[in-house]
Design a protein around this motif. Structure first.
Motif, short mmCIF file in Angstrom:
data_model
loop_
_atom_site.label_atom_id
_atom_site.label_comp_id
_atom_site.label_asym_id
_atom_site.label_seq_id
_atom_site.Cartn_x
_atom_site.Cartn_y
_atom_site.Cartn_z
N HIS A 126 -13.32 5.35 -26.21
CA HIS A 126 -12.89 5.10 -27.81
C HIS A 126 -11.82 5.85 -28.12
CE1 HIS A 126 -17.43 4.03 -27.60
NE2 HIS A 126 -17.33 3.61 -28.92
N TRP A 132 -6.19 0.15 -32.66
CA TRP A 132 -6.65 -0.16 -34.04
C TRP A 132 -5.94 -1.44 -34.62
CZ3 TRP A 132 -10.62 2.39 -36.65
CH2 TRP A 132 -11.11 3.58 -35.71
N HIS A 136 -12.06 -1.25 -28.29
CA HIS A 136 -12.09 -0.38 -27.29
C HIS A 136 -12.68 -0.94 -25.90
CE1 HIS A 136 -16.46 0.71 -26.98
NE2 HIS A 136 -16.36 0.81 -28.16
N HIS A 180 -19.18 6.46 -35.23
CA HIS A 180 -18.18 5.70 -36.41
C HIS A 180 -18.59 6.49 -37.69
CE1 HIS A 180 -17.84 3.08 -33.00
NE2 HIS A 180 -19.31 3.07 -32.69
N ALA A 185 -8.31 3.20 -26.51
CA ALA A 185 -8.53 2.25 -27.80
C ALA A 185 -7.43 1.87 -28.55
CB ALA A 185 -9.38 2.89 -28.73
N LEU A 211 -11.76 -1.13 -34.66
CA LEU A 211 -11.61 -0.47 -33.25
C LEU A 211 -11.83 -1.20 -32.23
CD1 LEU A 211 -11.26 2.26 -31.72
CD2 LEU A 211 -13.90 2.52 -32.13
N ARG A 213 -6.41 3.78 -38.85
CA ARG A 213 -7.17 4.36 -37.95
C ARG A 213 -8.21 5.38 -38.66
NH1 ARG A 213 -5.89 6.55 -32.54
NH2 ARG A 213 -4.18 5.23 -32.63
#
Length: 186
Positions: A166, A172, A154, A120, A170, A152, A176
């Motif tokens: 991820h 968003w 996931h 992250h 995933a 996010l 993003r």
């Protein structure tokens, strides 16, 4: 983002082969199509489909990001590694974190990180979802209440596929952010 062609995908029609063709008949709105009714809801309303985890880690993680005060972004692709000195986002994120903990006490909510961690690129906090009902309630709530923050969403699968979960799997909410996927290769 990972290469979507690096993965194999089962047929979406697996288990629905050799059925009668679907009707092109429209509903009263004149736009949507009538679906065959069989009186049984999909199992996906009650439990996450395989290969999603139904165990301790939960079926989905949601990482809610904010630009912390006095830190630089850790990822080389992030906007010029600029100092993201944003006390308004920190205040909003902390208030959102508190609201989530109060309104959704059944969810697992992790600590309020004040720096990048793992893949992250900026500070964040994490929420775990364990049922389709929690997913539907929380994600729809978050769409409306996340304010200026990105999130996010996931899956967690029973196979350890952290990078794929991820990236390719995933989704968003908001902008993003580039993840540091090198942590998955260690």
């Amino acid at each position: 983002m990972s290469d979507p062609f690096a993965y194999e995908y089962p047929s979406p029609l697996e288990g629905y082969e050799n059925l009668e063709p679907l009707s092109e008949e429209k509903n009263e709105d004149g736009k949507s199509l009538k679906n065959p009714q069989h009186g049984v809801l999909s199992k996906a309303y009650e439990e996450f489909p395989d290969p999603l985890s139904k165990g301790r880690e939960g079926g989905f993680d949601i990482h809610i990001y904010y630009f912390q005060v006095g830190r630089t972004t850790a990822h080389p692709d992030a906007t010029a590694n600029a100092d993201q000195n944003n006390p308004a986002q920190v205040t909003f994120a902390r208030a959102l974190w508190e609201r989530i903990r109060r309104e959704f006490p059944e969810l697992r909510v992790y600590r309020f990180w004040d720096r990048p961690i793992g893949p992250h690129p900026v500070a964040m906090f994490e929420v775990n979802l364990f049922t389709p009902a929690q997913f539907g309630a929380f994600v729809s709530w978050l769409v409306i209440n996340r304010g200026p923050l990105s999130a996010l969403v996931h899956p967690n699968t029973v196979q350890s596929e952290d990078e794929r979960n991820h990236t390719q799997r995933a989704t968003w909410l908001g902008d993003r952010l580039p993840l540091d996927t090198s942590v998955f290769k260690k």
